[in-house]
Design an enzyme around this catalytic site. Sequence first.
Site, PDB file in Angstrom:
ATOM      1  N   LYS A   8      63.998  46.724  38.687  1.00 54.41           N
ATOM      2  CA  LYS A   8      64.938  47.834  38.565  1.00 54.41           C
ATOM      3  C   LYS A   8      65.237  48.080  37.091  1.00 54.41           C
ATOM      4  CE  LYS A   8      65.367  48.236  43.015  1.00 54.41           C
ATOM      5  NZ  LYS A   8      64.024  47.705  43.236  1.00 54.41           N
ATOM      6  N   ASP A   9      65.533  49.322  36.785  1.00 57.01           N
ATOM      7  CA  ASP A   9      65.728  49.739  35.410  1.00 57.01           C
ATOM      8  C   ASP A   9      66.976  49.122  34.798  1.00 57.01           C
ATOM      9  OD1 ASP A   9      64.713  51.401  33.292  1.00 57.01           O
ATOM     10  OD2 ASP A   9      66.479  52.650  33.566  1.00 57.01           O
ATOM     11  N   LYS A  10      67.054  49.200  33.477  1.00 52.37           N
ATOM     12  CA  LYS A  10      68.184  48.607  32.772  1.00 52.37           C
ATOM     13  C   LYS A  10      69.425  49.492  32.841  1.00 52.37           C
ATOM     14  CE  LYS A  10      69.833  47.031  28.287  1.00 52.37           C
ATOM     15  NZ  LYS A  10      69.527  46.690  26.893  1.00 52.37           N
TER      16      LYS A  10
END
Length: 632
Positions: free
Chosen positions: A264-266
């Site tokens: 998952k993205d930051k």
Amino acid sequence: MAESDPVTVVVPVGEKRGCPEDEKDDAPSKKPKFESDPPQQDEMDEPEGDASDGEEDGDTFANMMKHGLTELDVGILKYVSDHEGFSGVLKERYSDFVVHEINKNGKIVHLDDLSVPAEAEEAQEPEQQPKECDLLTEEQKKQLGELQLFKNKEGNVSIEVLDDSKEKRTLVHKAIKNQFPGLETKTEEREGRKFIVAYHAAGKKALAEVKTTTAPRKHFWPKNRGSFCHFVLYKENKDTMDAINVLSKFLRLRPNMFSYMGTKDKRAITVQEIAVLKITAERLAHLNKCLMNLKLGNFCYKNHPLKLGELQGNHFTVVIRNITGTDEQVDQAMKSLKQTGFINYYGMQRFGTTAVPTHHVGRAILKNDWNEVMDLILKPRPGAEKEFLVRCREEWAKTQDPEAALKKLPNKRCVEGQLLRGLSMYGKKNIVTAFGLIPRNNRLMYIHSYQSRVWNTMVSRRIEAFGLKAVKGDLVLKGTTAHVLSAEEAENQSIHNIVMPLPGFDVIYPTHHIGEGYRELLTADGLDIDNMRHKVKDYSLAGAYRRIIIRPADVSWEVINYDDPRVSLVHSDFEKLENKPAPVFNKEGKYRALRMEFSLPPSTYATMAIREVLKLDTSIKKQTQLNTTWFN
């Protein structure tokens, strides 16, 4: 990052909370893949942090992105709807992008229970519950507390065991670990006296010491308990691998002991399932006392780990602030997204954020031009970068000395550092071997980026030529095999079933003129479409098929008004657990925002769905120009 994860596309302002910082699988298939395969990670050619680190102000970041890519540069050209677009600010705050994983059973994953399973409590042996208050003095507790809170991160606390016995030492070890999660202990003998030494699991010196000590004894593990503890990881503004690195250091584990279904993205709030081998729920739950921006819960034991790609997709809650569209325009755009969908382009994060796009490196690899690969990665480039990278590139350009350039890097783990280390070990005549020191998924990222640029370009041509109607020569999948449509079959086929190939040695191409366009494009790039096998096996491209139009599920939306731009407009799982009130919207508020929800399958980009709604370029370059104006 997983392909269905969001991308950071704004200048970094707004909320920023600290967290102790510590320190991706993308393999080419032997046969063509389809979009349900494991999400591929698209970590850009950036060593430490990214545009969302919050280190630059808006103007500085805007200057940096003057040399960045736009959508036109990577083949993202078309829209499928005819509504009028409108502007808005995407990801002004990381809490404006909330991602919940959809597990393999089709259930949206939530963090809603922090308790430890009763089975785990019963499994604890009686002696694991010592009278801890009798074992440690108040002064010792104070010292241990400071160590736990990183106030003495590189040091340790020594506790002499006067009444020396193995049983007494065991009780003290357990007391420290139970009362002060994150601390580890070992026994040392000094001049005939026994000491228990506590140190922080995340401290650099402590980690060095751990490597020189014997492995800890295995904990008791009931035979009837599953070997893997599954839990839900809630994280804010932190990359999945960064979060796992933090957990692994606190627990003294290798990161590969953890498994997950997708990264998952930051710059987002994300909720996903994680599994870890033979670590109790109680031990994991203890970490909630000292972790920042991370929470663990919904513990259970199972007999299997998680595998990349097992997820069914991701559910997004997205807030786009300061929208200019009328309610009618918003409704028209969202209805089109719900009914028709969007072009399934590979998003901008696939191609890098600097003046040297990742697909250029990928093209050089496929051409077997290793001097160009080395040059593209290491040469100076326009646009602002971290100062140490600028110095490193300047040194390389001046001396072509890998060891001298490497000395300019404080952290050698970045792509540039790994390549330079390889060149210093094997010499500039062995670039292929030197390049091999870069982790495999990072190396493959470059060639997948090239494939993605070709796919985007050809899909834009397909939409331009034939619109949203299936035509003779298009491809559909029958099982995992691609089938060319006849004119009669095309009459009864939906555009949502049409696929197009990523170039490779094990795919077929459309038989209309777009298929020939693939050959022309690769020939112009110096590649032979009939020979996509590479001298280095890792870089042989089998190819894949990908749907050209995606229609999101569970689409809903509302336009909200608010007065305070600093407040979150989404009620997160953690806020619900803390019984914090949901955001209240003022119908007369001076700011307007679009709050939308939708679900996407794996291997699709949420930003491309948002692009279709707004009809705005989602590149960092364009978004930064928009957002810098808005924030100023």
